[in-house]
Motif scaffolding. Structure first.
Motif, mmCIF file in Angstrom:
data_model
loop_
_atom_site.group_PDB
_atom_site.id
_atom_site.type_symbol
_atom_site.label_atom_id
_atom_site.label_comp_id
_atom_site.label_asym_id
_atom_site.label_seq_id
_atom_site.Cartn_x
_atom_site.Cartn_y
_atom_site.Cartn_z
ATOM 1 N N ALA A 177 69.766 78.313 76.928
ATOM 2 C CA ALA A 177 70.122 77.566 76.540
ATOM 3 C C ALA A 177 71.978 76.955 75.911
ATOM 4 N N THR A 178 72.193 77.950 76.304
ATOM 5 C CA THR A 178 74.241 77.475 75.878
ATOM 6 C C THR A 178 74.336 76.470 77.539
ATOM 7 N N THR A 179 73.672 76.463 78.309
ATOM 8 C CA THR A 179 74.308 75.539 79.295
ATOM 9 C C THR A 179 73.908 74.190 79.550
ATOM 10 N N TYR A 180 72.255 74.120 78.829
ATOM 11 C CA TYR A 180 72.100 72.691 77.716
ATOM 12 C C TYR A 180 72.609 72.020 77.344
ATOM 13 N N THR A 181 73.165 73.425 75.883
ATOM 14 C CA THR A 181 73.873 72.682 74.557
ATOM 15 C C THR A 181 75.090 72.143 75.809
ATOM 16 N N GLY A 188 90.822 73.122 84.474
ATOM 17 C CA GLY A 188 89.860 73.153 84.057
ATOM 18 C C GLY A 188 89.501 74.410 85.001
ATOM 19 N N ALA A 189 89.638 74.292 86.482
ATOM 20 C CA ALA A 189 88.793 75.284 87.267
ATOM 21 C C ALA A 189 89.457 75.900 87.245
ATOM 22 N N TRP A 190 90.884 76.771 87.392
ATOM 23 C CA TRP A 190 91.587 77.528 86.280
ATOM 24 C C TRP A 190 91.573 78.327 85.511
ATOM 25 N N LEU A 191 91.262 77.823 84.498
ATOM 26 C CA LEU A 191 90.271 78.608 83.135
ATOM 27 C C LEU A 191 89.403 78.728 83.360
ATOM 28 N N VAL A 192 88.101 77.794 84.145
ATOM 29 C CA VAL A 192 86.995 78.163 83.583
ATOM 30 C C VAL A 192 86.874 79.813 84.876
ATOM 31 N N ILE A 193 87.585 79.715 86.193
ATOM 32 C CA ILE A 193 87.668 81.169 86.633
ATOM 33 C C ILE A 193 87.753 81.811 85.876
ATOM 34 N N HIS A 194 88.992 81.830 85.443
ATOM 35 C CA HIS A 194 90.077 83.391 84.806
ATOM 36 C C HIS A 194 89.447 83.132 84.134
ATOM 37 N N HIS A 195 89.352 82.588 82.891
ATOM 38 C CA HIS A 195 88.615 82.880 81.517
ATOM 39 C C HIS A 195 87.342 82.083 80.713
ATOM 40 N N GLY A 196 86.798 81.787 81.674
ATOM 41 C CA GLY A 196 85.362 81.315 81.368
ATOM 42 C C GLY A 196 85.152 80.061 80.363
ATOM 43 N N LEU A 197 84.361 79.365 79.863
ATOM 44 C CA LEU A 197 84.102 78.090 79.806
ATOM 45 C C LEU A 197 84.606 77.654 78.146
ATOM 46 N N GLY A 198 85.331 78.539 77.105
ATOM 47 C CA GLY A 198 85.719 78.564 76.098
ATOM 48 C C GLY A 198 86.374 77.574 76.109
ATOM 49 N N ILE A 199 87.458 78.765 76.597
ATOM 50 C CA ILE A 199 88.757 78.262 76.045
ATOM 51 C C ILE A 199 89.237 77.061 77.122
ATOM 52 N N PRO A 200 88.759 76.890 78.130
ATOM 53 C CA PRO A 200 88.558 75.025 78.366
ATOM 54 C C PRO A 200 88.405 73.933 78.150
ATOM 55 N N TYR A 210 80.698 71.428 86.408
ATOM 56 C CA TYR A 210 80.517 71.152 88.071
ATOM 57 C C TYR A 210 80.803 73.092 88.161
ATOM 58 N N LEU A 211 81.725 73.395 88.049
ATOM 59 C CA LEU A 211 82.257 75.265 88.496
ATOM 60 C C LEU A 211 80.936 76.143 87.242
ATOM 61 N N GLY A 212 80.548 75.474 86.023
ATOM 62 C CA GLY A 212 79.885 76.875 85.120
ATOM 63 C C GLY A 212 78.705 76.360 84.791
ATOM 64 N N LEU A 213 78.688 75.382 84.634
ATOM 65 C CA LEU A 213 76.751 74.694 84.475
ATOM 66 C C LEU A 213 76.451 74.078 85.800
ATOM 67 N N GLY A 214 76.431 74.871 86.326
ATOM 68 C CA GLY A 214 75.733 74.332 87.421
ATOM 69 C C GLY A 214 75.523 73.417 88.669
ATOM 70 N N HIS A 215 76.624 72.958 88.892
ATOM 71 C CA HIS A 215 76.866 71.690 89.941
ATOM 72 C C HIS A 215 76.101 70.589 89.655
ATOM 73 N N VAL A 216 76.779 70.503 87.750
ATOM 74 C CA VAL A 216 76.302 68.999 87.572
ATOM 75 C C VAL A 216 77.767 69.156 86.981
ATOM 76 N N PHE A 217 77.814 66.993 86.623
ATOM 77 C CA PHE A 217 78.788 66.709 86.030
ATOM 78 C C PHE A 217 77.898 65.876 85.086
ATOM 79 N N SER A 246 80.638 71.833 72.187
ATOM 80 C CA SER A 246 80.211 72.818 72.578
ATOM 81 C C SER A 246 80.743 73.618 73.319
ATOM 82 N N ALA A 247 82.705 73.909 72.442
ATOM 83 C CA ALA A 247 83.750 75.286 72.983
ATOM 84 C C ALA A 247 83.208 75.832 71.946
ATOM 85 N N ALA A 248 82.528 76.047 70.405
ATOM 86 C CA ALA A 248 82.251 76.716 69.704
ATOM 87 C C ALA A 248 80.348 77.808 70.183
#
Length: 229
Positions: free
Chosen positions: A127-131, A198-210, A38-45, A115-117
């Motif tokens: 392409a990463t977003t859709y993957t 998850g929200a804290w990690l996305v905001i401060h460290h991006g998508l890969g770590i969570p 939701y926070l990192g891929l364009g408001h989608v669950f 997906s983390a990789a």
């Protein structure tokens, strides 16, 4: 009466962590996954499809910040994952629940790990977003089909509407016994903790770590899960 020559019965299904605890752990993972999506891929669950159907309506109406292609990708991949989970249940569901659960969770861990990789390798690419949407939604569909077939009450791992309803309507305040309140409360707390982390990690460290944490937690649960509630 037990004689000296009799041995205690051995139940391989009892080896490992009980499914209630495993599903609570997976509920935390769902919070992580939906925070990423939701926070990192364009408001989608990609875990909560109830919210996704609502989001699809928002996107179709042209509300800013929502995407019909993203949401449809999530819904379609979730359904494909659920089909796969249903087929796995047909083949493995009549056997050991421990084996069935472990195989399914291992598959989820691999998908989320992939997906983390991707998130680490190509952050920000279209392409990463859709993957990421595709992999995580498929993984959640696979898991949801399995959890549904396992039939552990009040632990769906991805949605809380009926859990919250049961928590309130069966409470002592409503005239009920409240006998499942601890499990329901734990499910709500687990989802909130996963979403917060998850929200804290996305905001401060991006998508890969969570995503990596979600994959690691799921992998550990796959190894330690028993077949007992």
């Amino acid at each position: 009466m037990t004689t000296e020559t009799e041995k205690p019965s051995y139940d391989p299904e009892a080896r490992g962590l009980r499914l209630v605890a495993v599903l609570l752990g997976l509920t935390v993972v769902s919070g992580l996954i939906d925070a990423v999506s939701y926070l990192g891929l364009g408001h989608v669950f990609t875990a909560n499809m109830t919210g996704n159907v609502v989001v699809l309506g928002f996107a179709a109406a042209g509300a800013p910040g929502f995407s019909v292609p993203h949401t449809l990708t999530s819904l379609c991949c979730f359904l494909l994952g659920a089909v796969a989970g249903g087929r796995v249940a047909v083949h493995l569901g009549s056997g050991s629940r421990r084996t069935w659960t472990r195989i399914t969770l291992a598959a989820e861990a691999v998908l989320v790990g992939a997906s983390a990789a991707v998130a680490f390798a190509a952050p920000g690419a279209t392409a990463t977003t859709y993957t990421l949407i595709s992999l995580t939604a498929f993984a959640m569909g696979l898991r949801n089909a399995t959890v549904r077939k396992l039939g552990i009450p009040d632990l769906t791992t991805t949605v809380l509407t009926m859990t919250l309803t049961g928590l309130a309507s069966d409470s002592r305040l409503a005239g009920g016994s409240g006998h499942r309140s601890p499990r329901r409360t734990a499910s709500v707390v687990a989802m909130a903790v996963g979403a917060l982390l998850g929200a804290w990690l996305v905001i401060h460290h991006g998508l890969g770590i969570p995503l990596l944490i979600a994959a690691a937690v799921t992998g550990v649960l796959a190894v330690v899960a028993s077949g007992r509630e």
